[in-house]
Scaffold this active site. Structure first.
Site, short mmCIF file in Angstrom:
data_model
loop_
_atom_site.label_atom_id
_atom_site.label_comp_id
_atom_site.label_asym_id
_atom_site.label_seq_id
_atom_site.Cartn_x
_atom_site.Cartn_y
_atom_site.Cartn_z
N HIS A 1 0.94 -1.03 -0.10
CA HIS A 1 -0.06 -0.01 0.07
C HIS A 1 0.97 1.16 0.08
CE1 HIS A 1 -3.63 -2.32 1.91
NE2 HIS A 1 -2.61 -2.94 1.64
N GLU B 1 3.58 -0.26 3.91
CA GLU B 1 3.19 0.89 3.47
C GLU B 1 4.37 1.79 3.08
OE1 GLU B 1 0.04 2.16 3.75
OE2 GLU B 1 -0.90 0.70 5.11
#
Length: 192
Positions: A104, A174
């Site tokens: 992500h 992330e």
């Protein structure tokens, strides 16, 4: 040579995008809308389910909304969306999977289960395995390792399900950049 040997002696599956209609909607005009959900039409006329709140383990808990207008809308039921059903079917059809990585943007974090509760993984060995692996990977890329719920609660996410139901070692990266000011959700080709 060690990396080549490891890659050559494993089966690696790459699913490049789990939310194609949401991604297309988000970028089709050239103006980024910060759209995170898919594009299914909800019963109240709004659009989209947050796919990373639609997995079955911990579904419906804190960090996922029952409101279809919310950007973290969990959907009408666990695995209600074709995208999450496809991932579930893919994983379940491969009983020998040992590791699942979900990528992500943004924040430069390595997250490990659980995200739907503040409590750690109850199995001491598995908890320690996730912590040590995250810490080791963080030494390689400079990211911050942490339990997912330390970022915020997110019930029904991919890695809680893959570890919680399937006992697959699971991490969410992330990726770069570290902040919204550096490109946030749209980091640009140079960072990608």
């Amino acid at each position: 040579p060690d990396i080549v040997r490891l890659v050559n002696t494993r089966i690696i599956h790459i699913i490049p995008l789990v939310n194609p209609d949401g991604a297309e909607y988000d970028t089709h005009t050239g103006n980024y809308l910060m759209w995170r959900k898919n594009r299914i039409r909800n019963a109240n006329g709004t659009f989209g389910v947050d796919l990373n709140r639609n997995y079955g383990f911990g579904w419906g808990g804190e960090g996922a909304s029952a409101n279809p207008s919310s950007e973290t809308y969990r959907g009408p039921g666990a695995f209600s969306e074709p995208e999450t059903q496809a991932i579930k079917n893919f994983v379940e059809s491969r009983p020998n999977l040992t590791t699942l990585l979900s990528f992500h943007t943004f924040s430069k974090l390595i997250l490990y289960p659980y995200g739907h509760v503040y409590e750690p993984i109850p199995d001491e060995r598995d908890r320690r395995l996730h912590e040590v692996m995250a810490q080791t990977m963080a030494k390689w890329n400079g990211y911050t390792p942490q339990k997912s719920s330390e970022l915020y609660l997110a019930a029904g996410d991919t890695t809680d399900w893959s570890y919680g139901e399937r006992k697959i070692i699971s991490f969410t990266f992330e990726l770069d950049p570290g902040s919204m000011f550096e490109g946030g959700f749209y980091p640009g080709q140079s960072i990608i």
